[in-house]
Design a protein around this motif. Structure first.
Motif, PDB file in Angstrom:
ATOM      1  N   ARG A  21       8.162  -2.775  34.540  1.00  0.00           N
ATOM      2  CA  ARG A  21       8.786  -3.874  35.429  1.00  0.00           C
ATOM      3  C   ARG A  21       8.401  -4.465  36.851  1.00  0.00           C
ATOM      4  NH1 ARG A  21      13.869  -3.406  33.369  1.00  0.00           N
ATOM      5  NH2 ARG A  21      13.812  -2.995  35.308  1.00  0.00           N
ATOM      6  N   LEU A  22       8.728  -3.412  36.843  1.00  0.00           N
ATOM      7  CA  LEU A  22       7.142  -3.282  38.681  1.00  0.00           C
ATOM      8  C   LEU A  22       6.072  -3.415  38.698  1.00  0.00           C
ATOM      9  CD1 LEU A  22       9.626  -0.271  39.931  1.00  0.00           C
ATOM     10  CD2 LEU A  22       9.407  -2.362  40.887  1.00  0.00           C
ATOM     11  N   ARG A  23       5.096  -2.399  37.969  1.00  0.00           N
ATOM     12  CA  ARG A  23       4.029  -2.883  37.916  1.00  0.00           C
ATOM     13  C   ARG A  23       3.278  -4.423  37.405  1.00  0.00           C
ATOM     14  NH1 ARG A  23       3.106   2.420  34.084  1.00  0.00           N
ATOM     15  NH2 ARG A  23       2.986   4.205  35.776  1.00  0.00           N
ATOM     16  N   ARG A  24       4.662  -4.885  36.260  1.00  0.00           N
ATOM     17  CA  ARG A  24       3.696  -6.317  35.883  1.00  0.00           C
ATOM     18  C   ARG A  24       4.293  -7.032  37.795  1.00  0.00           C
ATOM     19  NH1 ARG A  24       7.071  -5.286  31.574  1.00  0.00           N
ATOM     20  NH2 ARG A  24       8.943  -6.204  31.985  1.00  0.00           N
ATOM     21  N   ASP A  25       4.581  -6.927  38.402  1.00  0.00           N
ATOM     22  CA  ASP A  25       5.235  -7.436  39.596  1.00  0.00           C
ATOM     23  C   ASP A  25       4.243  -7.773  39.916  1.00  0.00           C
ATOM     24  OD1 ASP A  25       7.886  -8.537  38.434  1.00  0.00           O
ATOM     25  OD2 ASP A  25       8.687  -7.122  39.389  1.00  0.00           O
ATOM     26  N   PHE A  26       3.794  -5.951  40.824  1.00  0.00           N
ATOM     27  CA  PHE A  26       2.470  -5.479  41.400  1.00  0.00           C
ATOM     28  C   PHE A  26       1.234  -6.102  41.040  1.00  0.00           C
ATOM     29  CE2 PHE A  26      -1.120  -2.687  42.364  1.00  0.00           C
ATOM     30  CZ  PHE A  26      -0.787  -2.986  43.820  1.00  0.00           C
ATOM     31  N   LEU A  27       1.584  -6.142  39.880  1.00  0.00           N
ATOM     32  CA  LEU A  27       0.439  -6.902  39.290  1.00  0.00           C
ATOM     33  C   LEU A  27      -0.247  -8.900  39.631  1.00  0.00           C
ATOM     34  CD1 LEU A  27      -0.845  -5.252  35.825  1.00  0.00           C
ATOM     35  CD2 LEU A  27      -2.148  -4.672  38.470  1.00  0.00           C
TER      36      LEU A  27
END
Length: 58
Positions: A21-27
């Motif tokens: 989830r954090l990676r998706r948010d960051f991207l």
């Protein structure tokens, strides 16, 4: 009593989901800012903005 190995497996799965989830948010943030004007501090013609100009000493 809870099996430590099972607990670690659950925590590992939760941590992996959170990381995804954090990676998706960051991207999403990176993609949204890609076409933005990151240098909003100066006038496009090169003049400094009023907030960056000389300050009165009074």
């Amino acid at each position: 009593m809870t099996d430590p190995g099972a607990r670690l497996d659950r925590e590992r799965a939760r941590t992996g989901e959170r990381l995804a989830r954090l990676r998706r948010d960051f991207l999403g943030v990176v993609d949204a800012s890609r076409d933005s004007n990151a240098d909003d501090e100066h006038d496009p013609r090169g003049r400094p903005s009023p907030s960056n100009g000389p300050r009165s000493t009074r």
